[in-house]
Design a protein around this motif. Structure first.
Motif, mmCIF file in Angstrom:
data_model
loop_
_atom_site.group_PDB
_atom_site.id
_atom_site.type_symbol
_atom_site.label_atom_id
_atom_site.label_comp_id
_atom_site.label_asym_id
_atom_site.label_seq_id
_atom_site.Cartn_x
_atom_site.Cartn_y
_atom_site.Cartn_z
ATOM 1 N N UNK A 58 -8.547 -0.328 81.753
ATOM 2 C CA UNK A 58 -7.463 0.328 81.016
ATOM 3 C C UNK A 58 -7.572 1.843 81.156
ATOM 4 N N UNK A 59 -8.792 2.369 81.026
ATOM 5 C CA UNK A 59 -9.006 3.815 81.135
ATOM 6 C C UNK A 59 -8.594 4.345 82.498
ATOM 7 N N UNK A 60 -9.025 3.652 83.561
ATOM 8 C CA UNK A 60 -8.719 4.128 84.906
ATOM 9 C C UNK A 60 -7.265 3.891 85.297
ATOM 10 N N UNK A 61 -6.554 3.086 84.537
ATOM 11 C CA UNK A 61 -5.122 2.920 84.782
ATOM 12 C C UNK A 61 -4.339 4.146 84.323
ATOM 13 N N UNK A 62 -4.987 5.047 83.617
ATOM 14 C CA UNK A 62 -4.350 6.281 83.185
ATOM 15 C C UNK A 62 -4.877 7.491 83.917
ATOM 16 N N UNK A 63 -5.506 7.252 85.065
ATOM 17 C CA UNK A 63 -6.078 8.338 85.860
ATOM 18 C C UNK A 63 -5.396 8.393 87.217
ATOM 19 N N UNK A 64 -5.357 9.567 87.818
ATOM 20 C CA UNK A 64 -4.773 9.719 89.151
ATOM 21 C C UNK A 64 -5.876 9.450 90.170
ATOM 22 N N UNK A 65 -6.295 8.205 90.236
ATOM 23 C CA UNK A 65 -7.376 7.790 91.124
ATOM 24 C C UNK A 65 -7.013 6.467 91.791
ATOM 25 N N UNK A 66 -7.877 6.049 92.719
ATOM 26 C CA UNK A 66 -7.581 4.851 93.513
ATOM 27 C C UNK A 66 -8.156 3.576 92.926
ATOM 28 N N UNK A 67 -8.933 3.671 91.848
ATOM 29 C CA UNK A 67 -9.752 2.545 91.411
ATOM 30 C C UNK A 67 -8.959 1.269 91.131
ATOM 31 N N UNK A 68 -7.834 1.375 90.458
ATOM 32 C CA UNK A 68 -7.073 0.161 90.129
ATOM 33 C C UNK A 68 -6.467 -0.469 91.386
ATOM 34 N N UNK A 69 -6.104 0.366 92.343
ATOM 35 C CA UNK A 69 -5.586 -0.171 93.601
ATOM 36 C C UNK A 69 -6.695 -0.794 94.430
#
Length: 331
Positions: free
Chosen positions: A142-153
């Motif tokens: 949930x936290x990384x879904x609000x970041x401009x990063x590649x982790x969720x992808x």
């Protein structure tokens, strides 16, 4: 982080005879997948009230204001994500709220895609839904879904490769398939450093399953290796890897190497327990049990059966992650 996405597949299901899914089954799977997506999106629909986190701000700014000639520098270890954000910002704008939407959507897609992939591999509805639900409410996801990063992808990339590899492994390659693998793997690898490692693991697995096409696979994977080495070298020149490692060390993101095999083994186990503490989470004893179940399940899966190719890919991916963590390259 890379370890987290490989821990989503637990123990393999018992072999079942192949059956054509009924309309009722398809409707059930589709309905549960849509439900998981909606709930996951609700959990992740939190926009930053006071701007982007500093590590995300430069990424968003570089994509919004930079040019294609600056792509490697802007994207650092994830030029593919930089290219995606460039296109996104020019279509939808580059406000703080707008720039996290692609990551948010990818994060919401993770649970339903995980559910559908597990169902494709023959897991029961209950098991697939339970793991999809765990990813839905996973605090780190949930936290990384609000970041401009590649982790969720990256989660979606791993699941996509799990679906694709069995078909590629058992099929006799043609020039078209070899060319498609080269182009596709290089494109995926450019998205992030984690995706790059995933394509390396996938390529190794494909080489181990030839069907009178070993030379063609070697040419395709060899060309892929050269291209990925070029991408890695170009990305490596955009940042100070040693300084980045010093930033992550206090949070125990890496694995410390020890000549004593017992001490080193304990270090690896403690690291894997921290991974399972993130997904699926819960009390410490739950993390230990999940780590043991995931390890045993992957090793059994990799031995034989219809999911052996996927099991070997995930085992190799974990090993590469461990090597990268020891080398202080993969947190």
């Amino acid at each position: 982080m890379l370890n987290m996405v490989t821990a989503t597949v637990e123990a393999p299901a018992e072999p079942q005879p192949k059956r054509t899914p009924t309309r009722r089954t398809l409707l059930l799977d589709g309905g549960l997948a849509v439900g998981l997506f909606i709930v996951a999106l609700l959990y992740r629909r939190h926009f930053p009230p006071d701007g982007l986190f500093y590590d995300d701000a430069w990424e968003a700014f570089g994509a919004a204001e930079g040019s294609l000639r600056q792509l490697i520098t802007i994207g650092q270890t994830q030029p593919g994500l930089g290219l995606e954000l460039m296109a996104w910002s020019r279509i939808f704008g580059h406000s703080a709220t707008t720039m996290i939407v692609p990551t948010m959507i990818a994060g919401a897609l993770g649970p339903p895609v995980l559910y559908l992939v597990l169902r494709k591999f023959g897991y029961a509805v209950s098991i697939a839904f339970l793991l999809g639900a765990a990813l839905t409410v996973c605090e780190t996801a949930i936290t990384y879904s609000g970041r401009v990063k590649s982790y969720t992808t990256d989660v979606l990339v791993i699941l996509m490769l799990c679906l694709l590899l069995p078909w590629l492994a058992k099929r006799r390659w043609t020039v078209l398939i070899a060319a498609a693998w080269f182009v596709g793997s290089v494109a995926v690898a450019s998205y992030s450093s984690f995706a790059l490692l995933a394509t390396v693991a996938a390529a190794a697995v494909l080489l181990l399953h030839p069907h009178e096409d070993r030379k063609l696979r070697l040419v395709s994977v060899g060309a892929q290796g050269v291209a990925l080495l070029g991408i890695f070298k170009a990305e490596d020149a955009t940042h100070d890897a040693e300084q980045l490692a010093d930033f992550f060390k206090p949070s125990k993101a890496y694995i410390e190497f020890h000549l004593n095999p017992v001490t080193f083994g304990r270090e690896i186990i403690e690291h894997l327990v921290r991974v399972t503490d993130i997904f699926p989470g819960g009390p410490g004893w739950v993390s230990v049990l999940c780590m043991i179940a995931a390890t045993v399940g992957l090793l059994v899966m990799a031995r034989r059966g219809s999911k052996a190719v996927v099991g070997r890919f995930l085992v190799l991916l974990v090993l590469l992650a461990i090597v990268g963590a020891v080398a202080e390259r993969v947190p």
